[in-house]
Design a protein around this motif. Structure first.
Motif, mmCIF file in Angstrom:
data_model
loop_
_atom_site.group_PDB
_atom_site.id
_atom_site.type_symbol
_atom_site.label_atom_id
_atom_site.label_comp_id
_atom_site.label_asym_id
_atom_site.label_seq_id
_atom_site.Cartn_x
_atom_site.Cartn_y
_atom_site.Cartn_z
ATOM 1 N N GLY A 311 0.825 -1.216 0.000
ATOM 2 C CA GLY A 311 0.000 0.000 0.000
ATOM 3 C C GLY A 311 0.849 1.252 0.000
ATOM 4 N N THR A 312 1.912 1.252 0.813
ATOM 5 C CA THR A 312 2.828 2.394 0.847
ATOM 6 C C THR A 312 3.507 2.568 -0.505
ATOM 7 O OG1 THR A 312 3.223 1.987 3.201
ATOM 8 C CG2 THR A 312 4.792 3.406 2.059
ATOM 9 N N LEU A 313 3.894 1.447 -1.116
ATOM 10 C CA LEU A 313 4.521 1.504 -2.442
ATOM 11 C C LEU A 313 3.569 2.105 -3.477
ATOM 12 C CD1 LEU A 313 6.764 -1.044 -4.186
ATOM 13 C CD2 LEU A 313 4.604 -0.517 -5.287
ATOM 14 N N MET A 314 2.292 1.730 -3.442
ATOM 15 C CA MET A 314 1.323 2.277 -4.403
ATOM 16 C C MET A 314 1.211 3.793 -4.278
ATOM 17 S SD MET A 314 -1.838 -0.413 -4.572
ATOM 18 C CE MET A 314 -2.528 0.407 -6.005
ATOM 19 N N LEU A 315 1.134 4.274 -3.040
ATOM 20 C CA LEU A 315 1.045 5.720 -2.829
ATOM 21 C C LEU A 315 2.320 6.406 -3.320
ATOM 22 C CD1 LEU A 315 -0.557 5.861 0.744
ATOM 23 C CD2 LEU A 315 -1.705 6.102 -1.472
ATOM 24 N N GLU A 316 3.464 5.787 -3.076
ATOM 25 C CA GLU A 316 4.736 6.367 -3.505
ATOM 26 C C GLU A 316 4.812 6.468 -5.021
ATOM 27 O OE1 GLU A 316 9.527 5.601 -2.665
ATOM 28 O OE2 GLU A 316 8.004 4.323 -1.743
ATOM 29 N N VAL A 317 4.355 5.423 -5.721
ATOM 30 C CA VAL A 317 4.386 5.429 -7.187
ATOM 31 C C VAL A 317 3.468 6.505 -7.745
ATOM 32 C CG1 VAL A 317 3.771 4.089 -9.230
ATOM 33 C CG2 VAL A 317 5.062 3.014 -7.389
ATOM 34 N N ALA A 318 2.275 6.650 -7.163
ATOM 35 C CA ALA A 318 1.310 7.631 -7.666
ATOM 36 C C ALA A 318 1.713 9.063 -7.334
ATOM 37 C CB ALA A 318 -0.073 7.336 -7.097
ATOM 38 N N CYS A 319 2.318 9.252 -6.156
ATOM 39 C CA CYS A 319 2.609 10.610 -5.689
ATOM 40 C C CYS A 319 4.030 11.054 -5.999
ATOM 41 C CB CYS A 319 2.374 10.711 -4.183
ATOM 42 S SG CYS A 319 0.717 10.233 -3.662
ATOM 43 N N GLY A 320 4.932 10.106 -6.263
ATOM 44 C CA GLY A 320 6.322 10.468 -6.504
ATOM 45 C C GLY A 320 7.003 11.011 -5.276
ATOM 46 N N LYS A 321 6.577 10.545 -4.070
ATOM 47 C CA LYS A 321 7.139 11.015 -2.807
ATOM 48 C C LYS A 321 7.564 9.824 -1.961
ATOM 49 C CE LYS A 321 4.228 15.185 -2.510
ATOM 50 N NZ LYS A 321 5.337 16.173 -2.602
ATOM 51 N N LYS A 322 8.612 10.012 -1.157
ATOM 52 C CA LYS A 322 9.080 8.989 -0.242
ATOM 53 C C LYS A 322 8.073 8.803 0.901
ATOM 54 C CE LYS A 322 13.331 8.149 -1.855
ATOM 55 N NZ LYS A 322 13.850 6.801 -2.184
ATOM 56 N N PRO A 323 8.085 7.631 1.565
ATOM 57 C CA PRO A 323 7.166 7.414 2.688
ATOM 58 C C PRO A 323 7.305 8.456 3.787
ATOM 59 C CG PRO A 323 8.159 5.341 2.025
ATOM 60 C CD PRO A 323 8.865 6.419 1.259
ATOM 61 N N VAL A 324 8.522 8.907 4.010
ATOM 62 C CA VAL A 324 8.774 10.004 4.956
ATOM 63 C C VAL A 324 9.744 10.954 4.265
ATOM 64 C CG1 VAL A 324 9.590 10.678 7.238
ATOM 65 C CG2 VAL A 324 8.480 8.444 6.919
ATOM 66 N N ASP A 325 9.334 12.200 4.039
ATOM 67 C CA ASP A 325 10.207 13.120 3.301
ATOM 68 C C ASP A 325 11.201 13.809 4.227
ATOM 69 O OD1 ASP A 325 8.900 15.201 4.600
ATOM 70 O OD2 ASP A 325 7.703 15.786 2.856
ATOM 71 N N ALA A 326 12.015 14.699 3.654
ATOM 72 C CA ALA A 326 13.078 15.366 4.415
ATOM 73 C C ALA A 326 12.525 16.243 5.521
ATOM 74 C CB ALA A 326 13.938 16.197 3.466
ATOM 75 N N GLN A 327 11.277 16.699 5.383
ATOM 76 C CA GLN A 327 10.651 17.538 6.407
ATOM 77 C C GLN A 327 9.917 16.714 7.465
ATOM 78 O OE1 GLN A 327 10.375 18.408 2.968
ATOM 79 N NE2 GLN A 327 12.153 19.697 3.413
ATOM 80 N N GLY A 328 9.959 15.383 7.325
ATOM 81 C CA GLY A 328 9.303 14.524 8.302
ATOM 82 C C GLY A 328 7.834 14.273 8.020
ATOM 83 N N VAL A 329 7.343 14.698 6.846
ATOM 84 C CA VAL A 329 5.941 14.475 6.497
ATOM 85 C C VAL A 329 5.753 13.003 6.119
ATOM 86 C CG1 VAL A 329 4.072 15.075 4.905
ATOM 87 C CG2 VAL A 329 5.660 16.847 5.710
ATOM 88 N N ILE A 330 4.775 12.352 6.758
ATOM 89 C CA ILE A 330 4.493 10.943 6.483
ATOM 90 C C ILE A 330 3.497 10.856 5.333
ATOM 91 C CG2 ILE A 330 3.582 8.789 7.436
ATOM 92 C CD1 ILE A 330 4.504 9.774 10.190
ATOM 93 N N LEU A 331 3.895 10.170 4.270
ATOM 94 C CA LEU A 331 3.113 10.127 3.039
ATOM 95 C C LEU A 331 1.694 9.625 3.281
ATOM 96 C CD1 LEU A 331 2.885 10.328 -0.057
ATOM 97 C CD2 LEU A 331 3.885 8.025 -0.190
ATOM 98 N N VAL A 332 1.523 8.535 4.007
ATOM 99 C CA VAL A 332 0.195 7.958 4.227
ATOM 100 C C VAL A 332 -0.716 8.960 4.931
ATOM 101 C CG1 VAL A 332 -1.089 6.103 5.334
ATOM 102 C CG2 VAL A 332 1.137 5.621 4.298
#
Length: 405
Positions: A311-332
């Protein structure tokens, strides 16, 4: 030398005569007398050194060397027989295709752009051919004499204990056959090191393509690759002889072949269970951002924990963002917030612009949210996921934002 003949005059009798001294004169004077007491001996004198200290030392050294040589020969012969017996047992029970180490060493010698003769004097497993790092060790690119390209994983972790169990489990995975799994070609053992040989995937990893400066993955690819991965995971979880839990689903472990088909690879952390068997507690492994919350508490990897990673991989592919970005934002959490505010499509990778199918994008994002739900009871199974992605089942509606968020 004087030759004498018998009475018939046919058979020569040969005698050797030696002159030890002589005395003569050419005039009328008397020849000098000979001192027959001091004549030289015509026998060859052999020096008697067999009783000397030097001779005894030589005998002791030679004897010791012979004994040590016999001991070493016996040791290596027994060790070779042990390896041979183990390899024979493995080949019969698990995986028949064993590569010769010299073949792998030669295959990984020359950089791809250089000819085969350039590699004659080079050592194998060169940095030129290093593809990256996987579970347990480094992965190298190689070319077989037939021209086929392979990827060779060199397992360098100390496996002195549990070697047989590890090899049996990895070799069992060699029997997996599915179009969306990276094919394992064979194995090789060199002393305490193991080499696992895969087919080489020419387009590299999903991660490399997803975050490339160039936009390599168009929307059709971003919809198809997760569908390919779902198909591979369904096979692992339900359709093979045993239940296989991958335990490390992430973009770097999804490889793309020549046609950009997604294939699940790197089974270094995988675990096998009978379909009737419950997962056993083990130490937590995986990659931060893809690990299911319950796995941290229970240590029990299951198909459901693979679903969370997917599920995390699907969101990453669609959004082009890491699960946790450099600012600490959690993708999910970020995507759930957009969903709650009816702005779900704002999550789509901005690099795509308007070049994507809105209906397919909504499906990918919603399925990604359901699969990455912190409550394992609310996640979908891979069979249902694949049916939705292939248009064979309806997309669930009216999702509730998890209370954990």
């Amino acid at each position: 030398m004087i030759e004498l003949y018998d009475k018939e005059g046919s058979s020569p009798l040969v005698e050797d005569h030696y002159i030890l001294a002589w005395s003569f004169t050419t005039g009328s004077d008397k020849a000098p007398d000979l001192d027959i007491l001091n004549l030289p001996s015509f026998y060859v004198k052999i020096p008697k050194f067999h009783n000397s200290a030097k001779f005894r030392s030589i005998i002791i050294i030679c004897s010791t060397a012979i004994i040590l040589g016999l001991i070493l020969i016996t040791f290596f012969k027994l060790k070779k027989e042990d390896y041979t017996e183990f390899d024979k047992k493995w080949k019969l029970q698990y995986w028949p295709h064993k590569f010769d180490y010299r073949e792998l060493n030669f295959a990984t010698k020359n950089p791809p752009e250089q000819g085969i003769w350039h590699s004659v004097l080079l050592q194998g497993f060169r940095d030129d051919n290093l593809l990256g790092y996987g579970g347990f060790g480094q992965v190298y690119r190689g070319t077989l004499p037939s021209g086929e390209e392979i990827a060779v994983k060199c397992i360098t972790k100390d496996l002195a204990e549990g070697m047989e169990e590890f090899m049996a489990e990895i070799s069992s995975l060699g029997r997996l056959q599915h179009r969306h799994l990276v094919p394992l070609r064979g194995w090789c053992r060199k002393n305490e090191r193991i080499f696992i040989i895969y087919d080489y995937m020419s387009n590299g990893s999903l991660e490399r393509n997803l975050y490339s400066p160039e936009l390599n993955l168009t929307w059709p690819h971003r919809h198809k690759i997760p569908t390919d991965v779902a198909s591979g995971l369904l096979y692992l979880h339900e359709q093979w002889d045993k239940k296989v839990v991958h335990r490390d689903i992430k973009p770097s472990n999804i490889l793309l072949d020549y046609d950009l088909n997604g294939r699940v690879g790197d089974f270094g952390l995988a675990r096998l269970y009978d379909h009737s068997q419950r997962p056993q507690t083990t130490h937590v492994v995986g990659t931060l951002g893809y690990i299911a919350p319950e796995l941290i508490h229970s240590g029990k990897a299951s198909p459901s924990t693979d679903v969370f990673s997917f599920g995390t991989l699907m969101l990453e592919v669609a959004c082009g963002k890491k699960p946790v970005d450099a600012q600490g934002v959690i993708l999910v959490e970020w995507v759930w917030d957009l969903y709650a505010n009816e702005r779900l499509l704002d999550a789509i990778d901005q690099r795509l612009g308007e070049n994507y199918d809105k209906g397919e994008a909504e499906i990918v994002l919603v399925v990604g949210l359901i699969c990455s739900n912190p409550d394992p009871q609310k996640r979908l199974g891979m069979r249902k996921v694949l049916q939705i992605l292939c248009g064979e089942a309806a997309l669930p509606v009216g999702l509730h934002v998890p209370s954990a968020f």
